[in-house]
Design a protein around this motif. Structure first.
Motif, PDB file in Angstrom:
ATOM      1  N   ILE A 189       0.942  -1.375   0.004  1.00  0.00           N
ATOM      2  CA  ILE A 189       0.202   0.004  -0.088  1.00  0.00           C
ATOM      3  C   ILE A 189       1.022   1.398  -0.056  1.00  0.00           C
ATOM      4  O   ILE A 189       0.597   2.239  -0.687  1.00  0.00           O
ATOM      5  CB  ILE A 189      -0.935  -0.148   1.035  1.00  0.00           C
ATOM      6  CG1 ILE A 189      -2.087  -1.342   0.885  1.00  0.00           C
ATOM      7  CG2 ILE A 189      -1.469   1.529   1.193  1.00  0.00           C
ATOM      8  CD1 ILE A 189      -2.850  -1.377   2.054  1.00  0.00           C
ATOM      9  N   GLU A 214       0.938   4.128  -2.933  1.00  0.00           N
ATOM     10  CA  GLU A 214       0.502   5.624  -2.451  1.00  0.00           C
ATOM     11  C   GLU A 214       1.789   6.333  -3.025  1.00  0.00           C
ATOM     12  O   GLU A 214       1.450   7.525  -3.729  1.00  0.00           O
ATOM     13  CB  GLU A 214       0.524   5.631  -1.192  1.00  0.00           C
ATOM     14  CG  GLU A 214      -0.813   5.108  -0.394  1.00  0.00           C
ATOM     15  CD  GLU A 214      -0.885   5.265   1.157  1.00  0.00           C
ATOM     16  OE1 GLU A 214      -1.901   5.264   1.430  1.00  0.00           O
ATOM     17  OE2 GLU A 214       0.185   5.369   1.759  1.00  0.00           O
ATOM     18  N   LEU A 237      -8.078   3.513  -3.743  1.00  0.00           N
ATOM     19  CA  LEU A 237      -7.366   3.308  -2.544  1.00  0.00           C
ATOM     20  C   LEU A 237      -8.383   4.088  -1.224  1.00  0.00           C
ATOM     21  O   LEU A 237      -8.251   3.428  -0.115  1.00  0.00           O
ATOM     22  CB  LEU A 237      -5.922   3.777  -2.684  1.00  0.00           C
ATOM     23  CG  LEU A 237      -4.930   3.064  -1.626  1.00  0.00           C
ATOM     24  CD1 LEU A 237      -4.927   1.685  -2.098  1.00  0.00           C
ATOM     25  CD2 LEU A 237      -3.663   3.505  -2.029  1.00  0.00           C
TER      26      LEU A 237
END
Length: 147
Positions: free
Chosen positions: A68, A72, A95
């Motif tokens: 993640i 990002e 997300l």
């Protein structure tokens, strides 16, 4: 005489507004890129204790935390690349939908407003920069072929 002056004044005002809107939108993109890159991705990628604790609480472990964080960071960088801006904003919005669901289900809604707040400017970027999607599709269709 005022009739001939009015259209040019109107055009100048419109151009000024358009320029201001472009600068404002670009500023929002830079701020979001900084947020996602530094405040959100970096703690995950350096395994900051707060990030580790959150992912342990979710039961996802370090692999999901790094994944993640990488997503990002990639989204943050892509927000600054003209041909990728719209797609990056859509991906980061997706997300944030996931983050919202996790905040509600795992953390009892503790910070559930944050992802929702972030979706608003991301949706604006995705919509406003949508013309770049045609450029991206054309680029992908060309692939490695040179023109």
């Amino acid at each position: 005489m005022s009739e001939t002056a009015a259209p040019s004044t109107s055009a100048a005002t419109s151009a000024t507004r358009g320029r201001f809107a472009r600068i404002a939108l670009r500023s929002v993109q830079v701020l979001l890129a900084l947020f996602f890159g530094i405040a959100s991705a970096l703690p995950k990628l350096i395994a900051h204790p707060s990030a580790v604790e959150s992912f342990d609480r979710m039961g996802w472990g370090s692999a999901a935390m790094y994944a993640i964080g990488a997503l990002e960071l990639a989204g943050a960088v892509a927000l600054l690349v003209p041909v990728l801006q719209s797609v990056a904003a859509m991906a980061l919005s997706a997300l944030m939908v996931g983050a919202f669901i996790v905040q509600l289900t795992v953390f009892d809604g503790q910070n559930a407003a944050t992802p929702l707040i972030l979706i608003v400017p991301l949706a604006l970027i995705a919509w406003t920069r949508r013309a770049h999607n045609r450029d991206l599709v054309a680029l992908l269709r060309r692939g490695g072929r040179r023109s």
